[in-house]
Design an enzyme around this catalytic site. Sequence first.
Site: not given
Ligand code: APR
Length: 230
Positions: A91-92, A109, A202
Amino acid sequence: MRFKDFERIVFFTGAGMSAESGVPTYRGAGGIWREYDYRAYACQDAFNHDPEHVWEFHNYRRGIVGACAPNRGHEIIAELEATHHVTVVTQNIDGLHQLAGSTNVIELHGSLWRLRCDHCGNRHRGRENPLEELHCTACHSYWRPDIVWFGDTLNFENIQDAQHALQECDLMISIGTSGVVYPAAALPMVAKRSGARMVEVNPELTDMSVLYDVNFRTTASEALTEMSGA
Ligand code: APR
Ligand code: ZN
């Protein structure tokens, strides 16, 4: 849980995959959407209304992300291509999987480093940081970041390729995603239904945690290092 016991692995990654590289996540502590309203910076209406304002935000993001390097977790995933069939469904938009050497990456994305012109179809890929020339080289309309914004539909081929990989894998590892943004968040279910072993990495519990057979409540690089062990 060791990689050596599996053959076909899908890594489903979110912003937490890049947290150890210094890339801010979107939600949780320090999350981007806590500081910026996505409706003002990351949706088509905002871009149509004020493209320069949207580009200001995206050049800010290019500045931060461009200074970050892949972490050990990205490197482990890339190295596994030598011994396993690996698909990264991310998703990154930061491009760090590719920088680490992964070659089979599905960017659900889009990418911070790709541009498209919705007027003439022109496209550009590059790591200009910041992007100075905001206008398409062919028709001089504003470049649009080739990112899937809220309200956009995902690329159909990407979804098909991701679903195929998830149907075929024997191990599916979700890393660093809160699992709240659809349709991406629904994809792990494809692997579950196909009988793959399901692993979540996570530090925090998520709404999706119940889906998984094994939960590593730790960081991406710590969990991936452990799974690489003998
Ligand atoms: N290692 C693993 N997981 C981690 C770490 C780490 N070092 N640090 C944080 N996390 C976890 C957090 O606990 C959280 O559950 O990563 C997750 C990040 O969640 P989000 O910030 O919501 O990111 P993501 O799930 O990728 O968002 C999905 O939302 O805004 C849109 O398009 C954007 O692709 C993105 C989508
Ligand atoms: Zn154009």
